[in-house]
Design a protein around this motif. Structure first.
Motif, PDB file in Angstrom:
ATOM      1  N   VAL A 100       9.622  -0.142  -0.583  1.00  0.00           N
ATOM      2  CA  VAL A 100      10.613   0.888  -0.884  1.00  0.00           C
ATOM      3  C   VAL A 100      10.782   0.904  -2.402  1.00  0.00           C
ATOM      4  CG1 VAL A 100      12.994   1.613  -0.605  1.00  0.00           C
ATOM      5  CG2 VAL A 100      11.771   0.605   1.322  1.00  0.00           C
ATOM      6  N   VAL A 101      10.406   2.018  -3.023  1.00  0.00           N
ATOM      7  CA  VAL A 101      10.436   2.082  -4.484  1.00  0.00           C
ATOM      8  C   VAL A 101      11.486   3.067  -4.996  1.00  0.00           C
ATOM      9  CG1 VAL A 101       8.029   1.369  -4.770  1.00  0.00           C
ATOM     10  CG2 VAL A 101       8.560   3.793  -4.499  1.00  0.00           C
ATOM     11  N   PHE A 102      12.310   3.557  -4.080  1.00  0.00           N
ATOM     12  CA  PHE A 102      13.308   4.539  -4.501  1.00  0.00           C
ATOM     13  C   PHE A 102      14.479   4.522  -3.526  1.00  0.00           C
ATOM     14  CE2 PHE A 102      14.364   9.343  -4.463  1.00  0.00           C
ATOM     15  CZ  PHE A 102      15.250   9.234  -5.523  1.00  0.00           C
ATOM     16  N   ILE A 147       5.538   8.390  -4.582  1.00  0.00           N
ATOM     17  CA  ILE A 147       6.042   8.075  -3.246  1.00  0.00           C
ATOM     18  C   ILE A 147       5.207   8.795  -2.180  1.00  0.00           C
ATOM     19  CG2 ILE A 147       8.037   8.374  -1.720  1.00  0.00           C
ATOM     20  CD1 ILE A 147       9.763   7.954  -4.245  1.00  0.00           C
ATOM     21  N   ASP A 148       4.846   8.048  -1.103  1.00  0.00           N
ATOM     22  CA  ASP A 148       4.004   8.619  -0.041  1.00  0.00           C
ATOM     23  C   ASP A 148       4.822   9.231   1.089  1.00  0.00           C
ATOM     24  OD1 ASP A 148       1.492   7.605  -1.129  1.00  0.00           O
ATOM     25  OD2 ASP A 148       2.281   5.638  -0.598  1.00  0.00           O
ATOM     26  N   LYS A 201       0.797  -1.225   0.000  1.00  0.00           N
ATOM     27  CA  LYS A 201       0.000   0.000   0.000  1.00  0.00           C
ATOM     28  C   LYS A 201       0.836   1.285   0.000  1.00  0.00           C
ATOM     29  CE  LYS A 201      -2.653  -0.804   3.431  1.00  0.00           C
ATOM     30  NZ  LYS A 201      -3.412  -1.193   4.494  1.00  0.00           N
ATOM     31  N   VAL A 202       1.729   1.337   0.970  1.00  0.00           N
ATOM     32  CA  VAL A 202       2.463   2.588   1.166  1.00  0.00           C
ATOM     33  C   VAL A 202       3.791   2.531   0.421  1.00  0.00           C
ATOM     34  CG1 VAL A 202       3.713   3.913   2.917  1.00  0.00           C
ATOM     35  CG2 VAL A 202       1.380   3.175   3.348  1.00  0.00           C
ATOM     36  N   ARG A 203       4.093   3.584  -0.329  1.00  0.00           N
ATOM     37  CA  ARG A 203       5.316   3.599  -1.132  1.00  0.00           C
ATOM     38  C   ARG A 203       6.337   4.557  -0.522  1.00  0.00           C
ATOM     39  NH1 ARG A 203       4.116   1.560  -6.255  1.00  0.00           N
ATOM     40  NH2 ARG A 203       5.542   2.913  -7.398  1.00  0.00           N
ATOM     41  N   ARG A 205      20.382  17.574  -5.526  1.00  0.00           N
ATOM     42  CA  ARG A 205      19.787  16.335  -5.007  1.00  0.00           C
ATOM     43  C   ARG A 205      18.293  16.520  -4.796  1.00  0.00           C
ATOM     44  NH1 ARG A 205      22.293  14.629   0.272  1.00  0.00           N
ATOM     45  NH2 ARG A 205      20.533  13.196   0.184  1.00  0.00           N
ATOM     46  N   VAL A 206      17.931  17.647  -4.182  1.00  0.00           N
ATOM     47  CA  VAL A 206      16.512  17.876  -3.887  1.00  0.00           C
ATOM     48  C   VAL A 206      15.684  17.868  -5.175  1.00  0.00           C
ATOM     49  CG1 VAL A 206      14.866  19.641  -3.126  1.00  0.00           C
ATOM     50  CG2 VAL A 206      16.810  19.046  -1.679  1.00  0.00           C
ATOM     51  N   ALA A 207      16.215  18.497  -6.214  1.00  0.00           N
ATOM     52  CA  ALA A 207      15.474  18.533  -7.479  1.00  0.00           C
ATOM     53  C   ALA A 207      15.253  17.111  -7.996  1.00  0.00           C
ATOM     54  CB  ALA A 207      16.240  19.366  -8.497  1.00  0.00           C
ATOM     55  N   ASP A 208      16.302  16.307  -7.922  1.00  0.00           N
ATOM     56  CA  ASP A 208      16.197  14.906  -8.373  1.00  0.00           C
ATOM     57  C   ASP A 208      15.175  14.140  -7.526  1.00  0.00           C
ATOM     58  OD1 ASP A 208      17.041  12.336  -9.555  1.00  0.00           O
ATOM     59  OD2 ASP A 208      18.055  11.999  -7.638  1.00  0.00           O
ATOM     60  N   ILE A 209      15.249  14.327  -6.213  1.00  0.00           N
ATOM     61  CA  ILE A 209      14.336  13.622  -5.309  1.00  0.00           C
ATOM     62  C   ILE A 209      12.885  14.008  -5.612  1.00  0.00           C
ATOM     63  CG2 ILE A 209      13.634  13.355  -2.891  1.00  0.00           C
ATOM     64  CD1 ILE A 209      16.659  13.907  -2.189  1.00  0.00           C
ATOM     65  N   LYS A 210      12.676  15.298  -5.828  1.00  0.00           N
ATOM     66  CA  LYS A 210      11.306  15.769  -6.085  1.00  0.00           C
ATOM     67  C   LYS A 210      10.730  15.132  -7.348  1.00  0.00           C
ATOM     68  CE  LYS A 210      10.290  20.068  -4.056  1.00  0.00           C
ATOM     69  NZ  LYS A 210      10.154  21.498  -4.149  1.00  0.00           N
ATOM     70  N   THR A 211      11.534  15.073  -8.392  1.00  0.00           N
ATOM     71  CA  THR A 211      11.063  14.445  -9.629  1.00  0.00           C
ATOM     72  C   THR A 211      10.696  12.984  -9.375  1.00  0.00           C
ATOM     73  OG1 THR A 211      12.760  15.755 -10.688  1.00  0.00           O
ATOM     74  CG2 THR A 211      11.656  14.147 -12.065  1.00  0.00           C
ATOM     75  N   GLN A 212      11.569  12.309  -8.635  1.00  0.00           N
ATOM     76  CA  GLN A 212      11.328  10.882  -8.399  1.00  0.00           C
ATOM     77  C   GLN A 212      10.095  10.649  -7.528  1.00  0.00           C
ATOM     78  OE1 GLN A 212      12.851   8.634 -10.181  1.00  0.00           O
ATOM     79  NE2 GLN A 212      14.056  10.280 -11.092  1.00  0.00           N
ATOM     80  N   ILE A 213       9.844  11.557  -6.582  1.00  0.00           N
ATOM     81  CA  ILE A 213       8.668  11.415  -5.718  1.00  0.00           C
ATOM     82  C   ILE A 213       7.409  11.402  -6.580  1.00  0.00           C
ATOM     83  CG2 ILE A 213       7.213  12.635  -4.037  1.00  0.00           C
ATOM     84  CD1 ILE A 213       9.752  13.460  -2.580  1.00  0.00           C
ATOM     85  N   VAL A 214       7.379  12.299  -7.548  1.00  0.00           N
ATOM     86  CA  VAL A 214       6.194  12.378  -8.413  1.00  0.00           C
ATOM     87  C   VAL A 214       6.129  11.147  -9.325  1.00  0.00           C
ATOM     88  CG1 VAL A 214       5.063  13.707 -10.218  1.00  0.00           C
ATOM     89  CG2 VAL A 214       6.216  14.888  -8.341  1.00  0.00           C
TER      90      VAL A 214
END
Ligand code: SF4
Lengths: 330, 247
Positions: free
Chosen positions: A223-225, A270-271, A197-199, A257-266
């Protein structure tokens, strides 16, 4: 053939082209039979108790002659490496310094020079490096596929972590690595989707705990990332070898890093984020910016010693997952 | 037959007994409770309900994490959930921040629109907890109730660690500081350690629970730190039990 150790991800193609064996010193430490012994050894030699245990592990790996020479990343990684490098030189170990550019304005030229210097140090022609790049690209592409399968829920977060984190040196033998990878992917593709359920995403330095993925996944989360492990596998698809290592986010500032993380969250839906930090690591300070910049819940987990997750951390993680679950169910 | 909500804390075990609309609370010393009422039966660990006059109905427990706790005859829920639920039931409020200060743990839970939005637990430090207060009371040879009313002229304590704070307290005694002023200083230092956690989870309303939450001077200094009033929950120490009973 010499074993060339390194303190964090470097353009490994250079080492292969030099016909030597690359060895990620972090992996020597953490996959050893008793990582604790590595820490004791370093502390017996006088390394301070309030220094990151990864540093102590790397120190011992070199002192115990796991490698013949060392590539020390002096800029863009850990400032502790500077002092390590001095200890190694003092002990008569041959050290090749390597730096990632701090400012990115003229970063490309800087990195090009560093790469050419490393080539010189290892006595290899840059053209040969590019040949190895083309060969290894085939594996990098497979790793991107593996990462996709993780997002789809066919590969666990832990498996993803192991494959990506070992791609820093391909366990010293990329052909063998590729064969095993092929086998693994073939098997994984046949799996049914095990997504929970939770990603979740892991960001920050790789965890020193050996069962944190299992714990988190046993509590109903996938864990998907794996942020830096993915970066360690050099996911940039640029044709330009130098540019690729400019795109690699880990050694540069937090904002990249933050920019990369944000893209990956979308992209990965990711929850929640687990920000793993290592005790005594300067990167903990960046937690402030991370929490401010990400708009999904972030829990910060601090690890020190190798081994199992402690009970307190388990409670925090479990409650975090519960909280995300309830939010998701509305 | 009664339903039970059990909060297994590090210092005290709190038990709520519910029959009909009536709830009764009991407090046991943790070690005594384990010694007297927790039994191993083959593979399983069970709570022995001998302390009840009647049969146990539904049993929900919380405490040091369901990973550590496992009882064959009780449902276990996490502490965060239990305290959140307890506060929600006790206050009827959907938007608030709960500060729970226990024997060894402090938690801050932010609730928005009836759901947990975020939470923080103290990490690796006991200097803001009940255990620390108890030790300070022992050193000062004062009752907790006297400490609880000491708010004037707090002596400044600088140590960042529970153990070093204790030697600092002894140092202050040696310097001739007034005991009540030291006691106020102890409470202020506890509040100062918790305040940053609370400030990170801002709300319009603050509630406080837990054994330490019931201590007036802690609340007094904490209110000063965060600049807002903090309302103690009615059954401060039994909030976790109430959460369990309503789960
Ligand atoms: S965890 Fe932090 S302190 Fe430790 S080696 Fe990595 S960057 Fe350096």
């Amino acid at each position: 053939m010499k074993k060339i150790g390194f303190t964090t991800t470097i353009p490994v193609e250079i080492v292969f082209a030099s016909k030597n064996i690359p060895v990620d010193l972090n992996n020597v430490f953490i996959t050893s039979k008793s990582p604790y012994k590595f820490l004791e050894y370093a502390e017996d030699d006088g390394l301070p108790r309030n220094t990151c245990n990864w540093i102590k592990g790397i120190y011992t790996a070199v002192m115990k002659s796991s490698v013949d020479e060392v590539i020390a990343v002096t800029q863009g990684d850990c400032s502790n490496t500077h002092a390590l490098m001095e200890l190694f030189e003092n002990a008569g170990v041959k050290v090749h310094p390597f730096g990632y550019p701090f400012g990115l304005d003229d970063g490309y030229e800087y990195l090009r020079n560093e790469i050419l210097n490393l080539c010189k140090g290892l006595d290899v022609d840059f053209d040969e490096v590019l040949e190895y790049k083309d060969r290894i690209d085939i594996i990098r592409k497979k790793l991107r596929h593996l990462d996709k399968l993780t997002v789809q829920g066919k590969i666990s977060g832990f498996e993803n972590h192991i494959w990506l984190v070992t791609s820093t040196d391909f366990n010293g033998d990329f052909i063998k690595y590729e064969n095993e990878l092929d086998k693994f992917i073939k098997e994984a593709e046949k799996r049914s989707n095990t997504g929970k359920k939770v990603r979740l995403g892991f960001i920050g330095v790789p965890t020193i705990f050996d069962d944190i993925y299992q714990f988190v996944e046993s509590k109903g989360a996938s864990v998907v990332f794996n942020e830096v492990q993915r970066q360690f596998s050099i996911p940039s698809t640029s044709d330009d070898f130098i540019q690729r290592y400019i795109d690699y986010t880990y050694p540069y500032d937090i904002f990249k890093r933050v920019a990369d993380i944000k893209t990956q969250i979308v992209e990965r839906k990711i929850d929640g984020i687990i920000h793993y930090v290592q005790s005594f690591c300067y990167r903990q300070i960046q937690d402030v910016i991370i929490k401010k910049s990400l708009d999904i819940p972030v829990i910060t987990i601090e690890g020190n010693d190798p081994g199992n997750v402690d009970a307190r951390t388990k409670i925090r993680l479990e409650s975090f997952i519960e909280m995300l679950c309830e939010r998701k169910n509305g | 037959m009664v339903d039970l909500g059990i909060d297994l804390g590090s210092r005290f075990v709190k038990v709520g007994l519910k029959s009909g609309d009536n709830i009764e609370f009991k407090l046991y010393d943790t070690v005594t409770f384990y010694r007297d009422f927790v039994k191993r039966e083959g593979e399983n660990i069970k709570i022995n309900f001998d302390f009840l006059d009647t049969n146990a109905g539904r049993v929900v427990a919380t405490g040091y994490g369901r990973n550590v706790l496992s009882f064959a005859n009780a449902e276990i829920i996490s502490e965060i959930k239990a305290h959140f639920k307890g506060a929600k039931v006790q206050t009827g409020c959907d938007n608030f921040t709960l500060i729970d200060l226990g024997g060894q743990d402090s938690k801050v839970i932010k609730v928005v629109n009836g759901f947990i939005e975020d939470f923080i637990m103290n990490d690796k430090c006991a200097a803001s907890t009940g255990r620390f207060l108890e030790n300070a009371a022992n050193i000062l040879k004062m009752q907790l109730s006297d400490i609880a009313s000491s708010v004037d002229n707090p002596v400044k304590l600088n140590s960042t660690c529970a153990i070093f704070s204790e030697s600092e307290i002894i140092g202050k005694i040696a310097e001739g500081a007034d005991f009540r002023d030291i006691a106020a200083g102890v409470c202020e230092s506890v509040a100062k350690r918790i305040a940053p956690l609370v400030k990170r989870l801002k709300s319009e309303r603050y509630f406080i629970s837990g054994g330490v939450g019931s201590i007036y001077s802690i609340r007094y200094f904490l209110e000063k730190e965060i600049g807002q009033s903090i309302e103690p929950l009615k059954n401060c120490q039994f909030n976790g039990c109430i959460g369990c009973l309503n789960y």
